[in-house]
Design a protein around this motif. Sequence first.
Motif, PDB file in Angstrom:
ATOM      1  N   THR A 111       0.836  -1.202   0.000  1.00 40.75           N
ATOM      2  CA  THR A 111       0.000   0.000   0.000  1.00 40.75           C
ATOM      3  C   THR A 111       0.870   1.251   0.000  1.00 40.75           C
ATOM      4  O   THR A 111       1.802   1.369   0.794  1.00 40.75           O
ATOM      5  CB  THR A 111      -0.920   0.018   1.228  1.00 40.75           C
ATOM      6  OG1 THR A 111      -1.659  -1.209   1.281  1.00 40.75           O
ATOM      7  CG2 THR A 111      -1.879   1.185   1.177  1.00 40.75           C
ATOM      8  N   ARG A 112       0.533   2.194  -0.870  1.00 39.49           N
ATOM      9  CA  ARG A 112       1.272   3.456  -0.949  1.00 39.49           C
ATOM     10  C   ARG A 112       0.482   4.523  -0.202  1.00 39.49           C
ATOM     11  O   ARG A 112      -0.413   5.164  -0.752  1.00 39.49           O
ATOM     12  CB  ARG A 112       1.466   3.872  -2.413  1.00 39.49           C
ATOM     13  CG  ARG A 112       2.121   2.825  -3.302  1.00 39.49           C
ATOM     14  CD  ARG A 112       3.558   2.565  -2.916  1.00 39.49           C
ATOM     15  NE  ARG A 112       4.385   3.740  -3.095  1.00 39.49           N
ATOM     16  CZ  ARG A 112       5.690   3.782  -2.824  1.00 39.49           C
ATOM     17  NH1 ARG A 112       6.289   2.693  -2.346  1.00 39.49           N
ATOM     18  NH2 ARG A 112       6.390   4.883  -3.014  1.00 39.49           N
ATOM     19  N   ILE A 113       0.784   4.690   1.066  1.00 42.42           N
ATOM     20  CA  ILE A 113       0.075   5.684   1.872  1.00 42.42           C
ATOM     21  C   ILE A 113       0.824   7.006   1.811  1.00 42.42           C
ATOM     22  O   ILE A 113       2.044   7.046   1.602  1.00 42.42           O
ATOM     23  CB  ILE A 113      -0.068   5.209   3.333  1.00 42.42           C
ATOM     24  CG1 ILE A 113       1.315   4.990   3.963  1.00 42.42           C
ATOM     25  CG2 ILE A 113      -0.893   3.935   3.411  1.00 42.42           C
ATOM     26  CD1 ILE A 113       1.260   4.635   5.431  1.00 42.42           C
ATOM     27  N   PRO A 114       0.116   8.126   2.003  1.00 44.80           N
ATOM     28  CA  PRO A 114       0.793   9.440   1.968  1.00 44.80           C
ATOM     29  C   PRO A 114       1.693   9.629   3.186  1.00 44.80           C
ATOM     30  O   PRO A 114       1.591   8.920   4.191  1.00 44.80           O
ATOM     31  CB  PRO A 114      -0.369  10.435   1.967  1.00 44.80           C
ATOM     32  CG  PRO A 114      -1.527   9.687   2.539  1.00 44.80           C
ATOM     33  CD  PRO A 114      -1.342   8.248   2.136  1.00 44.80           C
ATOM     34  N   THR A 115       2.549  10.633   3.091  1.00 43.61           N
ATOM     35  CA  THR A 115       3.500  10.902   4.170  1.00 43.61           C
ATOM     36  C   THR A 115       2.797  11.256   5.468  1.00 43.61           C
ATOM     37  O   THR A 115       3.220  10.843   6.553  1.00 43.61           O
ATOM     38  CB  THR A 115       4.437  12.051   3.758  1.00 43.61           C
ATOM     39  OG1 THR A 115       5.073  11.725   2.517  1.00 43.61           O
ATOM     40  CG2 THR A 115       5.501  12.288   4.814  1.00 43.61           C
ATOM     41  N   SER A 116       1.700  12.007   5.373  1.00 41.28           N
ATOM     42  CA  SER A 116       0.969  12.403   6.579  1.00 41.28           C
ATOM     43  C   SER A 116       0.409  11.186   7.310  1.00 41.28           C
ATOM     44  O   SER A 116       0.456  11.106   8.547  1.00 41.28           O
ATOM     45  CB  SER A 116      -0.159  13.369   6.220  1.00 41.28           C
ATOM     46  OG  SER A 116      -1.032  12.778   5.258  1.00 41.28           O
ATOM     47  N   ALA A 117      -0.109  10.211   6.556  1.00 43.81           N
ATOM     48  CA  ALA A 117      -0.642   8.994   7.171  1.00 43.81           C
ATOM     49  C   ALA A 117       0.477   8.172   7.798  1.00 43.81           C
ATOM     50  O   ALA A 117       0.319   7.610   8.892  1.00 43.81           O
ATOM     51  CB  ALA A 117      -1.397   8.168   6.134  1.00 43.81           C
ATOM     52  N   LEU A 118       1.620   8.100   7.128  1.00 45.02           N
ATOM     53  CA  LEU A 118       2.763   7.371   7.671  1.00 45.02           C
ATOM     54  C   LEU A 118       3.222   7.992   8.990  1.00 45.02           C
ATOM     55  O   LEU A 118       3.492   7.278   9.967  1.00 45.02           O
ATOM     56  CB  LEU A 118       3.909   7.371   6.655  1.00 45.02           C
ATOM     57  CG  LEU A 118       5.227   6.757   7.128  1.00 45.02           C
ATOM     58  CD1 LEU A 118       5.059   5.273   7.417  1.00 45.02           C
ATOM     59  CD2 LEU A 118       6.321   6.986   6.090  1.00 45.02           C
ATOM     60  N   CYS A 119       3.293   9.308   9.041  1.00 40.72           N
ATOM     61  CA  CYS A 119       3.715   9.989  10.263  1.00 40.72           C
ATOM     62  C   CYS A 119       2.701   9.795  11.378  1.00 40.72           C
ATOM     63  O   CYS A 119       3.080   9.604  12.548  1.00 40.72           O
ATOM     64  CB  CYS A 119       3.909  11.481   9.989  1.00 40.72           C
ATOM     65  SG  CYS A 119       5.334  11.854   8.925  1.00 40.72           S
ATOM     66  N   ALA A 120       1.401   9.823  11.032  1.00 38.50           N
ATOM     67  CA  ALA A 120       0.361   9.647  12.053  1.00 38.50           C
ATOM     68  C   ALA A 120       0.413   8.234  12.640  1.00 38.50           C
ATOM     69  O   ALA A 120       0.323   8.051  13.861  1.00 38.50           O
ATOM     70  CB  ALA A 120      -1.013   9.924  11.444  1.00 38.50           C
ATOM     71  N   ILE A 121       0.571   7.234  11.772  1.00 40.59           N
ATOM     72  CA  ILE A 121       0.656   5.844  12.239  1.00 40.59           C
ATOM     73  C   ILE A 121       1.888   5.655  13.113  1.00 40.59           C
ATOM     74  O   ILE A 121       1.822   5.047  14.191  1.00 40.59           O
ATOM     75  CB  ILE A 121       0.685   4.884  11.041  1.00 40.59           C
ATOM     76  CG1 ILE A 121      -0.659   4.909  10.311  1.00 40.59           C
ATOM     77  CG2 ILE A 121       1.023   3.467  11.484  1.00 40.59           C
ATOM     78  CD1 ILE A 121      -0.665   4.146   9.005  1.00 40.59           C
ATOM     79  N   SER A 122       3.013   6.174  12.672  1.00 39.32           N
ATOM     80  CA  SER A 122       4.267   6.006  13.409  1.00 39.32           C
ATOM     81  C   SER A 122       4.229   6.735  14.745  1.00 39.32           C
ATOM     82  O   SER A 122       4.711   6.210  15.757  1.00 39.32           O
ATOM     83  CB  SER A 122       5.444   6.519  12.570  1.00 39.32           C
ATOM     84  OG  SER A 122       5.512   5.834  11.339  1.00 39.32           O
ATOM     85  N   PHE A 123       3.644   7.924  14.763  1.00 44.01           N
ATOM     86  CA  PHE A 123       3.563   8.679  16.010  1.00 44.01           C
ATOM     87  C   PHE A 123       2.656   7.963  17.016  1.00 44.01           C
ATOM     88  O   PHE A 123       2.992   7.854  18.196  1.00 44.01           O
ATOM     89  CB  PHE A 123       3.047  10.088  15.736  1.00 44.01           C
ATOM     90  CG  PHE A 123       3.017  10.971  16.949  1.00 44.01           C
ATOM     91  CD1 PHE A 123       4.168  11.584  17.404  1.00 44.01           C
ATOM     92  CD2 PHE A 123       1.828  11.190  17.648  1.00 44.01           C
ATOM     93  CE1 PHE A 123       4.158  12.395  18.536  1.00 44.01           C
ATOM     94  CE2 PHE A 123       1.797  12.004  18.776  1.00 44.01           C
ATOM     95  CZ  PHE A 123       2.969  12.605  19.206  1.00 44.01           C
TER      96      PHE A 123
END
Length: 205
Positions: A111-123
């Motif tokens: 899945t190619r998620i946007p950077t904002s979603a990646l940061c939210a998941i990681s945070f």
Amino acid sequence: MKLKFRRGWIAAALLLAQGGAAEAHIVAARLGDFYMGALHPFTDLQDVILWTATGVLAGSLGASRGRWLILVFPLGLLVGLPLGRIFGAASAGLADAAMMLAIGLMLAAATRIPTSALCAISFGLAVMRGAANGADLGPDTDRVLFAAGLACVGYTIITLTMALTVVFRGTESDGSAPWRTIAVRALGGWIAAIGLMMASIVLAS
């Protein structure tokens, strides 16, 4: 008289030396909390799997997106650390299993998620795992040193895992890139399976 005077100075010098050595020993002992914070995540299998999975997810999306995690992930650990006494073990275990399942499925499906979603998941993941590490702190633990060690090891693991994933996947022009992508997706499937098993164990208990 001079002999007694010299003996007095020698005794005073020895006492001062012992006091300095004792103080240095106390400082060294307090630095142990830094190393405890750095090593504590390696004692929990959930930390090892989730932190590695997050780094692999960031690396699979490319360095331009994943590099934001170098700041976001350690910050999340620091935010979650004081919350360690709030979350229960069962709820934390279920949340960790759900996060493991979600990240594993994203890797398996490429899945190619946007950077904002990646940061939210990681945070969010870092906050949860920071709280889990903070729950094990004793009353005598120096929380500042522990937090510094935890943040440093979080930065190191995310950066190294992400960089290794980027290098492993190679470039589109590399003939071996397709099978490497399949290997990353297979790893995601294993991570999702582990998350599903963990969720089943938590719900059954």
